[in-house]
Scaffold this motif. Sequence first.
Motif, PDB file in Angstrom:
ATOM      1  N   MET A   1       0.831  -1.340   0.086  1.00  0.00           N
ATOM      2  CA  MET A   1       0.075  -0.040  -0.016  1.00  0.00           C
ATOM      3  C   MET A   1       1.025   1.069  -0.019  1.00  0.00           C
ATOM      4  N   ARG A   2       2.134   0.929   0.248  1.00  0.00           N
ATOM      5  CA  ARG A   2       3.030   2.366   0.175  1.00  0.00           C
ATOM      6  C   ARG A   2       2.923   3.143  -0.953  1.00  0.00           C
ATOM      7  N   GLY A   3       2.807   4.359  -0.901  1.00  0.00           N
ATOM      8  CA  GLY A   3       2.901   5.251  -1.876  1.00  0.00           C
ATOM      9  C   GLY A   3       1.331   5.398  -2.686  1.00  0.00           C
ATOM     10  N   LYS A   4       0.544   4.568  -2.212  1.00  0.00           N
ATOM     11  CA  LYS A   4      -0.690   4.597  -2.917  1.00  0.00           C
ATOM     12  C   LYS A   4      -1.943   5.452  -2.114  1.00  0.00           C
ATOM     13  N   GLU A   5      -1.637   6.545  -1.466  1.00  0.00           N
ATOM     14  CA  GLU A   5      -2.566   7.186  -0.598  1.00  0.00           C
ATOM     15  C   GLU A   5      -3.415   7.851  -1.376  1.00  0.00           C
ATOM     16  N   GLY A   6      -3.344   7.902  -2.899  1.00  0.00           N
ATOM     17  CA  GLY A   6      -4.306   8.486  -3.503  1.00  0.00           C
ATOM     18  C   GLY A   6      -5.223   7.671  -4.075  1.00  0.00           C
ATOM     19  N   MET A   7      -5.194   6.432  -3.716  1.00  0.00           N
ATOM     20  CA  MET A   7      -6.064   5.540  -4.347  1.00  0.00           C
ATOM     21  C   MET A   7      -7.514   5.487  -3.541  1.00  0.00           C
ATOM     22  N   ALA A   8      -8.763   5.140  -4.387  1.00  0.00           N
ATOM     23  CA  ALA A   8      -9.866   5.514  -3.884  1.00  0.00           C
ATOM     24  C   ALA A   8     -10.295   4.458  -2.687  1.00  0.00           C
ATOM     25  N   ASP A   9      -9.819   3.425  -2.410  1.00  0.00           N
ATOM     26  CA  ASP A   9     -10.218   2.325  -1.448  1.00  0.00           C
ATOM     27  C   ASP A   9      -8.916   2.342  -0.485  1.00  0.00           C
ATOM     28  N   TYR A  10      -8.181   3.489  -0.545  1.00  0.00           N
ATOM     29  CA  TYR A  10      -6.946   3.215   0.323  1.00  0.00           C
ATOM     30  C   TYR A  10      -7.316   3.369   1.772  1.00  0.00           C
ATOM     31  N   GLN A  11      -8.171   4.188   2.358  1.00  0.00           N
ATOM     32  CA  GLN A  11      -8.716   4.134   3.916  1.00  0.00           C
ATOM     33  C   GLN A  11      -9.422   2.720   4.126  1.00  0.00           C
ATOM     34  N   ASP A  12     -10.125   2.348   3.166  1.00  0.00           N
ATOM     35  CA  ASP A  12     -11.043   0.964   3.633  1.00  0.00           C
ATOM     36  C   ASP A  12     -10.230  -0.275   3.521  1.00  0.00           C
ATOM     37  N   ARG A  13      -8.906  -0.024   2.760  1.00  0.00           N
ATOM     38  CA  ARG A  13      -7.885  -1.164   2.800  1.00  0.00           C
ATOM     39  C   ARG A  13      -7.108  -0.918   4.241  1.00  0.00           C
ATOM     40  N   LEU A  14      -6.744   0.330   4.515  1.00  0.00           N
ATOM     41  CA  LEU A  14      -6.037   0.658   5.690  1.00  0.00           C
ATOM     42  C   LEU A  14      -6.543   0.159   6.920  1.00  0.00           C
ATOM     43  N   ALA A  15      -7.968   0.434   6.947  1.00  0.00           N
ATOM     44  CA  ALA A  15      -8.912   0.084   7.891  1.00  0.00           C
ATOM     45  C   ALA A  15      -8.819  -1.536   8.366  1.00  0.00           C
ATOM     46  N   LYS A  16      -8.454  -2.342   7.290  1.00  0.00           N
ATOM     47  CA  LYS A  16      -8.397  -3.701   7.596  1.00  0.00           C
ATOM     48  C   LYS A  16      -7.279  -4.132   7.994  1.00  0.00           C
ATOM     49  N   VAL A  17      -5.986  -3.329   7.995  1.00  0.00           N
ATOM     50  CA  VAL A  17      -4.601  -4.119   8.408  1.00  0.00           C
ATOM     51  C   VAL A  17      -4.636  -4.298   9.841  1.00  0.00           C
ATOM     52  N   ALA A  18      -4.813  -3.385  10.764  1.00  0.00           N
ATOM     53  CA  ALA A  18      -4.723  -3.576  12.149  1.00  0.00           C
ATOM     54  C   ALA A  18      -5.399  -4.748  12.498  1.00  0.00           C
ATOM     55  N   PRO A  19      -6.688  -4.883  12.360  1.00  0.00           N
ATOM     56  CA  PRO A  19      -7.415  -6.175  12.691  1.00  0.00           C
ATOM     57  C   PRO A  19      -6.836  -7.308  12.424  1.00  0.00           C
ATOM     58  N   VAL A  20      -6.184  -7.592  11.186  1.00  0.00           N
ATOM     59  CA  VAL A  20      -5.423  -8.833  10.827  1.00  0.00           C
ATOM     60  C   VAL A  20      -4.211  -9.002  11.608  1.00  0.00           C
ATOM     61  N   ILE A  21      -3.340  -7.949  11.675  1.00  0.00           N
ATOM     62  CA  ILE A  21      -2.165  -8.070  12.449  1.00  0.00           C
ATOM     63  C   ILE A  21      -2.580  -8.441  13.938  1.00  0.00           C
ATOM     64  N   LYS A  22      -3.388  -7.675  14.488  1.00  0.00           N
ATOM     65  CA  LYS A  22      -3.834  -8.039  15.852  1.00  0.00           C
ATOM     66  C   LYS A  22      -4.284  -9.679  16.027  1.00  0.00           C
ATOM     67  N   GLU A  23      -5.006  -9.990  14.757  1.00  0.00           N
ATOM     68  CA  GLU A  23      -5.307 -11.342  14.883  1.00  0.00           C
ATOM     69  C   GLU A  23      -4.097 -12.337  15.109  1.00  0.00           C
ATOM     70  N   ARG A  24      -3.302 -11.869  14.074  1.00  0.00           N
ATOM     71  CA  ARG A  24      -1.913 -12.821  13.923  1.00  0.00           C
ATOM     72  C   ARG A  24      -1.264 -12.946  15.241  1.00  0.00           C
ATOM     73  N   MET A  25      -1.010 -11.645  15.944  1.00  0.00           N
ATOM     74  CA  MET A  25      -0.217 -11.394  17.110  1.00  0.00           C
ATOM     75  C   MET A  25      -0.864 -12.401  18.123  1.00  0.00           C
ATOM     76  N   MET A  26      -2.001 -12.285  18.291  1.00  0.00           N
ATOM     77  CA  MET A  26      -2.679 -13.106  19.398  1.00  0.00           C
ATOM     78  C   MET A  26      -2.612 -14.304  19.147  1.00  0.00           C
ATOM     79  N   LYS A  27      -2.761 -14.911  17.948  1.00  0.00           N
ATOM     80  CA  LYS A  27      -2.700 -16.340  17.706  1.00  0.00           C
ATOM     81  C   LYS A  27      -1.524 -16.824  17.878  1.00  0.00           C
ATOM     82  N   GLN A  28      -0.371 -15.971  17.449  1.00  0.00           N
ATOM     83  CA  GLN A  28       1.013 -16.534  17.714  1.00  0.00           C
ATOM     84  C   GLN A  28       1.427 -16.144  19.092  1.00  0.00           C
ATOM     85  N   GLY A  29       0.742 -15.500  19.891  1.00  0.00           N
ATOM     86  CA  GLY A  29       1.220 -15.066  21.282  1.00  0.00           C
ATOM     87  C   GLY A  29       2.439 -14.295  21.302  1.00  0.00           C
TER      88      GLY A  29
END
Lengths: 514, 514
Positions: free
Chosen positions: B442-470
Amino acid sequence: MLDFCKCSCVTLLTTADEPESHILCDLNEPLVDHTEGQLFLNDTFKIIMEEVLCKGTDIKHKVCEWKEPKELALLLDLELRATGEPQHRLLQRVQDVAKYSIKTSHPRFMNQQFGGVDYHALAGRFLTEALNTNLYTYEVAPVFVLMEAEVLRGLRQLVGWTEGDGLFCPGGSASNMYAMNIARYQHFPEVKSQGLCGLPRLNIFTSSDVRNAAVCTWAAFLGIGTDNVIIVEVDEGGRMIPDDLDEKITLAKSQGAVPFFVSCTSGTTVRGAFDPLDLIADVCEKHKLWMHVDAAWGGSVLFSKQHSHLLKGVYRANSVSWNPHKMLVAGLQCSALLLQDTTDLLRKCHSANATYLFQQDKFYDLNLDVGDKSVQCSRKVDCLKLWLMWKAVGSIGFAERVDKAFNQARYLVEQMKKREGFHLLQEPEFVNVCFWFIPPSMRGKEGMADYQDRLAKVAPVIKERMMKQGTMMVGYQPLGNKVNFFRMVVFSPLLTQKDMDFFLDEIERLGKDL
Amino acid sequence: MLDFCKCSCVTLLTTADEPESHILCDLNEPLVDHTEGQLFLNDTFKIIMEEVLCKGTDIKHKVCEWKEPKELALLLDLELRATGEPQHRLLQRVQDVAKYSIKTSHPRFMNQQFGGVDYHALAGRFLTEALNTNLYTYEVAPVFVLMEAEVLRGLRQLVGWTEGDGLFCPGGSASNMYAMNIARYQHFPEVKSQGLCGLPRLNIFTSSDVRNAAVCTWAAFLGIGTDNVIIVEVDEGGRMIPDDLDEKITLAKSQGAVPFFVSCTSGTTVRGAFDPLDLIADVCEKHKLWMHVDAAWGGSVLFSKQHSHLLKGVYRANSVSWNPHKMLVAGLQCSALLLQDTTDLLRKCHSANATYLFQQDKFYDLNLDVGDKSVQCSRKVDCLKLWLMWKAVGSIGFAERVDKAFNQARYLVEQMKKREGFHLLQEPEFVNVCFWFIPPSMRGKEGMADYQDRLAKVAPVIKERMMKQGTMMVGYQPLGNKVNFFRMVVFSPLLTQKDMDFFLDEIERLGKDL
């Protein structure tokens, strides 16, 4: 050193790499020394074992090491200073705190509706403290979210509900206020957004036995006002009279108020009275009022097949509060609010929808995030101690404790009747044994004009003496037109007949010259 | 056996005399076996030391042993049964609870505003649990009545008050609700008896940063209603704008409401913003409103000479709430309500005058019976852990911890700026470091229409992974129009630079394919 700590956390955490910057050089070291800290904790544990759990439960040692406030303040050297103290000085402080605190686990502490000790509960409490978490999301408290649900299920089952809701709250007052707030919300959902200012006057009903003082405080806190707590008469045993409740509800309606909540009591604080729940439920159904049972003290009787009839009809209530930190000796605090409701009223009434706590895009079932059922943001874990104790003794073990408490109270009453100076307030319905001690000089002089005034002064003097000598602790209070009398609450699993006999001997000894 | 228990309590209590009656024969035996119980407690203590305090703070071990709810429920075998279990089975349960609980003391637990461990505080908590008392009368809690007064005095002194009042409450929400209730009582003393129904509409003011959700919940609980919480705008850093407050108060008055309470925040939950207290105090004085400072999170900054300017003007407040269980690592729960008032408002507002608790004919100064300052009947002792920790490190030690936390946060920010994928929400004012992780794709693609929507989904996925890996725990949330971002809260005394570096490495690792 610490033979239980064989892992390498200490060395690992304090192995410093070369600092990246001179300004930040201290950032490579933690500010807590695990080795020193764990040693201190271990030494504290030894002091707890010896001073609180061995001596503190030993009848050869005092319940209370009475000091006047000024003297105690000096002894404890409470002042908080700029610099820290060495470990040996801190251990002395731990020792002093233990020494001058009341030994509530001691068999001869009968001053309050808590006391005694259960080692499994205490183990659960230590573990709770060490795990230091907040019961609001599955993410941060996975074990306790599931455990709390199971413990609440177990308690609800004893009430007679196969479904429902609930929460552990910080004490019975909070549980009871929650019930009031939920009932108010059920009657007037708009109260959450609009508040009370556009609503008619709301009325709460409770009995004239002592806990109504607390009900008034809660009503004031919720913005309902103490004048809107209507006091229902009690019979000679301290039990709410359903007919009077019915009449007072009708009267309130005729005066333009909106009755919405009846707070019955199962086990009143002083006399241990149980309101007739079945008859009250009829009245509540007739008038469509929320029926709440404050069973903070008496709820534990539900474990006993022999005595659970005291709460007959409890399943008809809308909500029940129950404090296992009282009769079950779970340790402060352990207070459950139980609800019959299955429509998620608790969450609807209390939720704040704080997105920083309860993200809607989590990877697990959001119903497990119980935090928005509470108005607290931080909520202690109060279920583990009860769960572990329940696992240890089983429902049968709890029943045995309850039955034994009734038998002990019965024994105490029988012994009192054999002695000249003890005059019961009434035959106890529960494990509260209320009585006057009549000193030798007053016996047979009930007709004298100043008899009641003199009698009122007996209990405070005996109480002062027992505190200062530290031999035992028993509470006293007046009630209505009844002057100061003692109240023994007989429930600690540590109690034996010998303790009962001692209580009576000791009151005779302390009061013989009055 | 137990080398720390040399007293004879066990044998003494279980030496049975001949029973007086066959029915009561079991009454000569206590239901608790001290030897067995103390052995169990000792074994539990060992498990706590090893699992929670050694492994649980060791970066070689996991923060979290993630299990799906159904699987965890099976593993824990939560069901409560009729019969009890043997000791070895119960110890296994203690072990399981420790194993599957989140290690909030772990250096890599950054999920909440509590965490870390302080051994002196923990020792104080164990002692509190063992002494098991209720902080309401001098009679039952002599040490803690005096100690609480001293700790509150110490905290008030940091606020800048030589006199005043206060109380430890079950969490910041309770402290804040108390402040609201007292302010309401001061404005309208008749509210205690009459309730809100005859009063004009009351208004509360707080800022639009996230904690307003909680303020709404409290307002609803007190019967004021969420609609009567007026939201004041914040500046780009999340700080309340005093001019907007002034305007909104004037507007509310013109609409017939009665503004009475402003809740400022020192250290907001997400961004860690500090409202400009001095300027807000001017507005409160002008309109004669109660000024409350919710310093649950940021209050501890007052220990630091370097950073206390963030709360400049706090002494002008009427009340302050402050949670030492957060930044000072005192352990849940430890929340102080501090009042500037010297007219006994707290007691007048909350007292129930329950004669069974607060007899007027006691042999010591009744002002020491602090219980009627609280709407709780049972109140846990929350002062000992803070007192003991304060004695151990001194005010200087607390200042050092606060300063170090600021430095750690600064280090973290500097490191983020050196890395490509981290984008700060803002320069932190406090130890909350808020940022988005931008995955490589996503880097350098701030101008894309769905950028914020995609960004919103990043933290939940990383959070799930860190929890499951502990490997670690860090929280995320959206805020206003800002999509999901991470919030690190950097305050644990266990943290080192290596942990900071690890956090960044780990987020990169977990999010590199997104």
